[in-house]
Design an enzyme around this catalytic site. Structure first.
Site, PDB file in Angstrom:
ATOM      1  CG  MET A  31      -1.793  -1.176   1.362  1.00 54.36           C
ATOM      2  SD  MET A  31      -2.804  -1.378  -0.091  1.00 54.36           S
ATOM      3  CE  MET A  31      -3.840  -2.691   0.414  1.00 54.36           C
ATOM      4  N   PRO A  32       1.108   1.867  -1.121  1.00 57.64           N
ATOM      5  CG  PRO A  32       1.732   2.033  -3.346  1.00 57.64           C
ATOM      6  CD  PRO A  32       0.728   1.393  -2.457  1.00 57.64           C
ATOM      7  CG  HIS A  33       1.677   7.304   3.183  1.00 51.94           C
ATOM      8  ND1 HIS A  33       0.466   7.954   3.083  1.00 51.94           N
ATOM      9  CD2 HIS A  33       2.446   8.039   4.015  1.00 51.94           C
ATOM     10  CE1 HIS A  33       0.511   9.048   3.846  1.00 51.94           C
ATOM     11  NE2 HIS A  33       1.699   9.123   4.413  1.00 51.94           N
ATOM     12  CB  SER A  85      -2.715   7.199   1.699  1.00 55.10           C
ATOM     13  OG  SER A  85      -1.515   6.570   2.101  1.00 55.10           O
TER      14      SER A  85
END
Length: 76
Positions: free
Chosen positions: A1-3, A40
């Site tokens: 999940m890239p932030h 996100s």
């Protein structure tokens, strides 16, 4: 999940920040994949007078091994 975290000089509008977050998300999707819902984006405003201490020294100089794009400026 890239932030994705963006630090920039204080003063950009909410509209600009939203457009930047959308553009970064779209660019990341086109390069690394994942669904839009996986991303996100946070944007941190930094006072120009604090840039050297709070960003340049701590995030750029001290973590240069993590940089994939270095700035074209130097701060003394």
């Amino acid at each position: 999940m890239p932030h994705i975290i963006v630090k920039l000089w204080k003063g950009k509008s909410e509209t600009q920040k939203k457009k930047l977050a959308e553009a970064l998300t779209n660019a990341a999707i086109s390069v690394i994949g994942y669904d839009e819902s996986s991303f996100s984006v946070a944007i941190e405003d930094v006072e120009p007078n604090d840039w050297k201490e709070k960003v340049y020294q701590s995030d750029i100089i001290e973590q240069k091994n993590k940089l994939y794009k270095s700035p074209g400026y130097k701060m003394e």
